[in-house]
Design a protein around this motif. Structure first.
Motif, PDB file in Angstrom:
ATOM      1  N   ASN A  22      32.399 -10.176 -14.876  1.00 27.53           N
ATOM      2  CA  ASN A  22      32.039  -9.221 -13.832  1.00 27.53           C
ATOM      3  C   ASN A  22      30.540  -9.370 -13.576  1.00 27.53           C
ATOM      4  O   ASN A  22      29.781  -9.764 -14.466  1.00 27.53           O
ATOM      5  N   LEU A  23      30.126  -9.023 -12.367  1.00 24.29           N
ATOM      6  CA  LEU A  23      28.723  -9.160 -11.993  1.00 24.29           C
ATOM      7  C   LEU A  23      28.226  -7.835 -11.425  1.00 24.29           C
ATOM      8  O   LEU A  23      28.875  -7.249 -10.560  1.00 24.29           O
ATOM      9  N   LEU A  24      27.085  -7.376 -11.931  1.00 20.00           N
ATOM     10  CA  LEU A  24      26.441  -6.165 -11.432  1.00 20.00           C
ATOM     11  C   LEU A  24      24.978  -6.497 -11.198  1.00 20.00           C
ATOM     12  O   LEU A  24      24.318  -7.062 -12.081  1.00 20.00           O
ATOM     13  N   VAL A  25      24.472  -6.163 -10.011  1.00 19.15           N
ATOM     14  CA  VAL A  25      23.101  -6.487  -9.661  1.00 19.15           C
ATOM     15  C   VAL A  25      22.451  -5.267  -9.005  1.00 19.15           C
ATOM     16  O   VAL A  25      23.048  -4.647  -8.128  1.00 19.15           O
ATOM     17  N   THR A  26      21.233  -4.934  -9.449  1.00 16.40           N
ATOM     18  CA  THR A  26      20.428  -3.936  -8.757  1.00 16.40           C
ATOM     19  C   THR A  26      19.138  -4.622  -8.326  1.00 16.40           C
ATOM     20  O   THR A  26      18.630  -5.505  -9.022  1.00 16.40           O
ATOM     21  N   CYS A  27      18.625  -4.221  -7.174  1.00 12.68           N
ATOM     22  CA  CYS A  27      17.466  -4.911  -6.619  1.00 12.68           C
ATOM     23  C   CYS A  27      16.553  -3.902  -5.937  1.00 12.68           C
ATOM     24  O   CYS A  27      16.965  -3.214  -5.004  1.00 12.68           O
ATOM     25  N   GLY A  28      15.315  -3.818  -6.411  1.00  8.02           N
ATOM     26  CA  GLY A  28      14.297  -3.011  -5.750  1.00  8.02           C
ATOM     27  C   GLY A  28      13.477  -3.903  -4.842  1.00  8.02           C
ATOM     28  O   GLY A  28      13.172  -5.045  -5.178  1.00  8.02           O
ATOM     29  N   CYS A  29      13.127  -3.382  -3.675  1.00  8.69           N
ATOM     30  CA  CYS A  29      12.296  -4.097  -2.713  1.00  8.69           C
ATOM     31  C   CYS A  29      10.922  -3.410  -2.712  1.00  8.69           C
ATOM     32  O   CYS A  29      10.846  -2.192  -2.534  1.00  8.69           O
ATOM     33  N   PHE A  30       9.848  -4.168  -2.913  1.00  4.51           N
ATOM     34  CA  PHE A  30       8.523  -3.593  -3.111  1.00  4.51           C
ATOM     35  C   PHE A  30       7.499  -4.177  -2.142  1.00  4.51           C
ATOM     36  O   PHE A  30       7.588  -5.354  -1.771  1.00  4.51           O
ATOM     37  N   ASP A  31       6.504  -3.365  -1.788  1.00  3.72           N
ATOM     38  CA  ASP A  31       5.407  -3.852  -0.967  1.00  3.72           C
ATOM     39  C   ASP A  31       4.332  -4.462  -1.872  1.00  3.72           C
ATOM     40  O   ASP A  31       4.485  -4.503  -3.096  1.00  3.72           O
ATOM     41  N   GLU A  32       3.241  -4.921  -1.275  1.00  2.79           N
ATOM     42  CA  GLU A  32       2.191  -5.599  -2.043  1.00  2.79           C
ATOM     43  C   GLU A  32       1.491  -4.676  -3.038  1.00  2.79           C
ATOM     44  O   GLU A  32       0.826  -5.136  -3.964  1.00  2.79           O
ATOM     45  N   ASN A  33       1.653  -3.344  -2.899  1.00  7.70           N
ATOM     46  CA  ASN A  33       1.049  -2.382  -3.831  1.00  7.70           C
ATOM     47  C   ASN A  33       2.046  -1.886  -4.877  1.00  7.70           C
ATOM     48  O   ASN A  33       1.795  -0.887  -5.542  1.00  7.70           O
ATOM     49  N   ASP A  34       3.171  -2.545  -4.990  1.00  8.95           N
ATOM     50  CA  ASP A  34       4.244  -2.190  -5.928  1.00  8.95           C
ATOM     51  C   ASP A  34       4.922  -0.857  -5.616  1.00  8.95           C
ATOM     52  O   ASP A  34       5.501  -0.224  -6.490  1.00  8.95           O
ATOM     53  N   ASN A  35       4.859  -0.436  -4.366  1.00  5.60           N
ATOM     54  CA  ASN A  35       5.608   0.744  -3.925  1.00  5.60           C
ATOM     55  C   ASN A  35       6.989   0.292  -3.494  1.00  5.60           C
ATOM     56  O   ASN A  35       7.120  -0.676  -2.731  1.00  5.60           O
ATOM     57  N   ARG A  36       8.015   0.993  -3.980  1.00  6.86           N
ATOM     58  CA  ARG A  36       9.370   0.609  -3.597  1.00  6.86           C
ATOM     59  C   ARG A  36       9.619   1.010  -2.156  1.00  6.86           C
ATOM     60  O   ARG A  36       9.419   2.161  -1.775  1.00  6.86           O
ATOM     61  N   VAL A  37      10.065   0.051  -1.355  1.00 10.37           N
ATOM     62  CA  VAL A  37      10.339   0.291   0.061  1.00 10.37           C
ATOM     63  C   VAL A  37      11.817   0.141   0.389  1.00 10.37           C
ATOM     64  O   VAL A  37      12.230   0.344   1.528  1.00 10.37           O
TER      65      VAL A  37
END
Length: 133
Positions: A22-37
């Motif tokens: 089974n495969l589980l993936v979580t992904c955060g998208c961040f700006d250049e200041n490490d703020n999650r967008v």
């Protein structure tokens, strides 16, 4: 490149018994200041853990690609869990690792390609930062 367009993340394997995982993936998208967008995830469960299937479930695709779309950003931080649902019994030393192919695309262009090594008995956990700008 990715600031406006967003990304497509895809995982696949040529391993003929990839259905055992089974495969589980979580992904955060961040700006250049490490703020999650943004945030994205994928969950592809072939069978419950401990199923001990002898063969691939009927109707399950032979070629399996697990993917999701991620927001436009500076970098991605992913946690990928490859979890065995059915372990083939045999000597541990006889079982070679297999590759999980990870591709990150922006439009049609491949931004990142990585081969991740997965233990056939234990599965794997990966934490990856991928700079996409």
């Amino acid at each position: 490149m990715g600031k406006k367009e967003g990304f497509r993340v895809e995982m696949s394997s040529k391993f003929e018994e990839f259905w055992r995982y089974n495969l589980l993936v979580t992904c955060g998208c961040f700006d250049e200041n490490d703020n999650r967008v943004g945030f994205a995830s994928a969950d592809d469960e072939v069978a419950p853990v401990g199923s001990n299937l002898e063969r691939c479930p009927e109707g399950y695709p032979a070629k399996r690609v697990v993917g999701f779309d991620a927001d436009a950003c500076h970098h991605l931080v992913m946690f990928i869990y490859v979890i065995p649902n059915s372990i083939r019994l045999g000597a541990i030393g006889d079982e070679q690792a297999f590759n999980l192919d990870l591709r990150v695309l922006c439009g049609e262009q491949v931004v990142t390609y990585r081969k991740l090594e997965v233990n056939r008995w234990a599965g794997a956990t990966f934490e990856l930062r991928i700079d996409v700008e």
